[in-house]
Design an enzyme around this catalytic site. Structure first.
Site, PDB file in Angstrom:
ATOM      1  N   LYS A 186      -5.604  54.217 -21.428  1.00 25.17           N
ATOM      2  CA  LYS A 186      -4.905  55.511 -20.977  1.00 25.17           C
ATOM      3  C   LYS A 186      -4.647  55.429 -19.633  1.00 25.17           C
ATOM      4  O   LYS A 186      -5.604  55.632 -18.723  1.00 25.17           O
ATOM      5  CB  LYS A 186      -5.936  56.687 -21.328  1.00 25.17           C
ATOM      6  CG  LYS A 186      -5.223  58.184 -20.704  1.00 25.17           C
ATOM      7  CD  LYS A 186      -4.047  58.443 -21.090  1.00 25.17           C
ATOM      8  CE  LYS A 186      -3.638  59.822 -20.746  1.00 25.17           C
ATOM      9  NZ  LYS A 186      -3.089  59.703 -19.361  1.00 25.17           N
ATOM     10  N   GLU A 262     -16.079  55.743 -11.343  1.00 23.10           N
ATOM     11  CA  GLU A 262     -15.661  55.730 -10.091  1.00 23.10           C
ATOM     12  C   GLU A 262     -15.185  56.807  -9.559  1.00 23.10           C
ATOM     13  O   GLU A 262     -13.781  57.090  -9.958  1.00 23.10           O
ATOM     14  CB  GLU A 262     -14.797  54.183  -9.762  1.00 23.10           C
ATOM     15  CG  GLU A 262     -14.872  53.952  -8.377  1.00 23.10           C
ATOM     16  CD  GLU A 262     -13.490  54.386  -7.740  1.00 23.10           C
ATOM     17  OE1 GLU A 262     -13.678  55.513  -6.927  1.00 23.10           O
ATOM     18  OE2 GLU A 262     -12.422  53.923  -7.925  1.00 23.10           O
ATOM     19  N   CYS A 296      -9.386  56.440  -2.811  1.00 17.18           N
ATOM     20  CA  CYS A 296     -10.913  57.113  -2.804  1.00 17.18           C
ATOM     21  C   CYS A 296     -11.595  56.228  -1.740  1.00 17.18           C
ATOM     22  O   CYS A 296     -12.786  56.574  -1.306  1.00 17.18           O
ATOM     23  CB  CYS A 296     -11.474  56.631  -4.021  1.00 17.18           C
ATOM     24  SG  CYS A 296     -11.520  55.043  -4.819  1.00 17.18           S
ATOM     25  N   GLU A 393     -12.041  65.645   0.074  1.00 16.37           N
ATOM     26  CA  GLU A 393     -11.329  64.409   0.139  1.00 16.37           C
ATOM     27  C   GLU A 393      -9.686  64.847   0.534  1.00 16.37           C
ATOM     28  O   GLU A 393      -9.259  65.373  -0.419  1.00 16.37           O
ATOM     29  CB  GLU A 393     -11.427  63.649  -1.286  1.00 16.37           C
ATOM     30  CG  GLU A 393     -10.941  62.135  -1.152  1.00 16.37           C
ATOM     31  CD  GLU A 393     -10.986  61.461  -2.724  1.00 16.37           C
ATOM     32  OE1 GLU A 393     -11.127  60.263  -2.660  1.00 16.37           O
ATOM     33  OE2 GLU A 393     -11.514  62.305  -3.790  1.00 16.37           O
TER      34      GLU A 393
END
Length: 494
Positions: A186, A262, A296, A393
């Site tokens: 996906k 992750e 990330c 973040e």
């Protein structure tokens, strides 16, 4: 390479727009579609089939039907398919780079770098395929023999993010193929075209029908929901935000699925007074501005010793100010757009909040007017340690700088985050490197290095940054289960 509008149109037209199920490209079961946009212009790039829950289960049907035979396929056959795919991607590296530039926004030169990086997972795991060893030994008391073998975990759901469209697909598909698992992939709805092209290459490389199925959709839950409730699914691998990862872990628990997660990151970039400042600035640029900061692993918190903070900030600010924003197809562009307007607004809100809390804007600090979703490369000085921008973040080209006075304080500031993925450390003292690395709570440390991702290394984090590892010798283990066979020792007692 000069990129023309005709070249762009021809490439996009050549990419399959349907769902890949059991080796065939097909429309969605309800005929639904969704649009993919160019973040540099805001215009529609392509329209793709939008998979339904029915399509998701059809993809799992195909993966389940193919699993038994695929697991029995010789390791060398699986390895050769991965190696052929590696060669094919190398042959079409310009196509892959341009697709990523168009749908994700990164500069074309940087997209070429992702082709090299992402493709290496296929070569690495083609080599690991035939070296996935078990073991054979005698029990300590000498009565039995122990035979341990690795077997594929079974059908997997692979959910990839939008920021590295090729590398995140190859990082999951490569080890799954190597281990003998079938897959439902996906891709992110914002950048699915690269995955569509990659799947076509895997077919050309000889991957049997049903081993890799691709179900792009405007609704992620319509795909993950029904598949993760199905007892035939044995693993889910997800790269994305921590809140979504937490929910998937909860869903996985009901079906006792193997998981690889992750998730988010908030990387500290520590600069000590004995560091080579020019090297530190070069590393900071790489760690911060790769992918426009939409990574990330991006350095989000620049924690600099107070004795050198002004000099570092001046050099870093000058390097950031020299960058040029623009569409990634322009050879002079260093910084492409952010992925959409929502992402840009979130970045700007963090900057505004930091300024209200006392930070000063040294470079940038604003949206770029005009088409697309561009944001100025930004450096913030004097950022207070309680500022929201240091806790969240950023996912954009913004670098907040704060200071420390002692090594102990630097470690404390680095660990003051719920995340624990990547970190960076600049010092000329090897003893300090070991001391700090052992005390900071991160899965990866870059020592005098601003880019550390590599197919041969185990990628992953701790705390809210997830669990499991991708890449390295550890990567194939995530798609394997261990079977132990106890064999009566015919020589026991003799």
């Amino acid at each position: 390479m000069t990129v023309t509008a005709q070249r762009e149109a021809e490439l996009i037209a050549s990419i399959p727009k349907g769902l890949l199920i059991n080796g065939e490209w097909r429309d969605a079961s309800d005929g639904g579609t969704y649009d993919v946009f160019d973040p540099a212009t805001g215009k529609v790039l392509a329209t793709l089939a939008s998979a339904t829950s029915e399509d998701a289960l059809a993809a799992l049907d195909a993966a389940d039907a193919a699993q038994k035979q695929w697991a029995l396929t010789a390791p060398r056959v699986r390895a050769d398919i991965l190696r052929r795919a590696f060669d094919l991607i190398n042959e079409r590296r310009d196509d892959f780079a341009l697709v990523m530039t168009l749908e994700m926004g990164k500069p074309y030169s940087e997209a070429l770098g992702e082709v090299t990086y992402g493709n290496e997972f296929l070569r690495w795991f083609s080599e690991e395929t035939v070296r996935h060893y078990g073991r054979y030994l005698t029990t300590p008391e000498g009565k039995n023999k122990i035979l341990v073998q690795n077997k594929p975990v079974g059908p997997c759901l692979l959910i990839t993010p939008w920021n590295f469209p090729l590398a995140m697909a190859t990082r999951k598909v490569g080890p799954a193929v190597a281990a003998g698992c079938t897959m439902v992939l996906k891709p992110a709805k914002l950048t699915p075209l690269t995955s569509q092209l990659f799947a076509q290459v895997m077919i050309e490389a000889g991957l049997p029908a049903g081993v890799l199925n691709v179900v792009s959709s405007a609704s992620a839950s319509k795909i993950s929901g029904p598949i993760m409730k199905d007892h035939r699914l044995r693993k889910v691998s997800f790269t994305g935000s921590t809140p979504v990862g937490v929910q998937l872990l909860k869903d996985a628990a009901d079906n006792v699925l193997r998981t690889s997660m992750e998730l988010g990151g908030n990387a500290p970039f520590l600069v000590f007074e004995d560091a080579d400042l020019d090297a530190a600035v070069e590393g900071a640029m790489a760690a911060k501005m790769r992918n426009m900061g939409e990574a990330c692993t991006a350095a989000n918190r620049f924690i600099v010793q107070d004795t050198i903070a002004d000099e570092f900030a001046a050099k870093f600010g000058a390097a950031m100010a020299a960058l040029k924003t623009g569409r990634g197809t322009d050879p002079e562009t260093n910084v492409g757009p952010l992925i959409d307007s929502k992402a840009r607004d979130e970045v700007h809100s963090l900057v505004e909040a930091a300024v209200e809390q006392g930070a000063t804007v040294a470079v940038g600090g604003n949206k770029v007017e005009g088409d697309g979703f561009f944001y100025q490369p930004t450096v913030l000085n004097n950022v207070p340690n309680d500022a929201a921008i240091l806790r969240q973040e950023i996912f954009g080209p913004v670098a907040p700088i704060t200071t420390f006075s002692t090594e102990e304080q630097a470690i404390e500031l680095a660990n003051a985050s719920e995340y624990g993925l990547a970190s960076y450390l600049y010092t000329s003292d090897f003893s300090r490197m070991f001391r700090v690395s052992e005390q900071i709570e991160f899965g990866m440390v870059g020592f005098n290095a601003g880019v550390i991702s590599n197919a041969a290394a185990p990628f992953g984090g701790v705390k809210q940054s997830g669990l499991g590892r991708e890449g390295g010798a550890e990567g194939i283990e995530e798609y394997s289960t261990v079977q132990y066979i106890g064999i009566a020792d015919p020589y026991a007692g003799r």
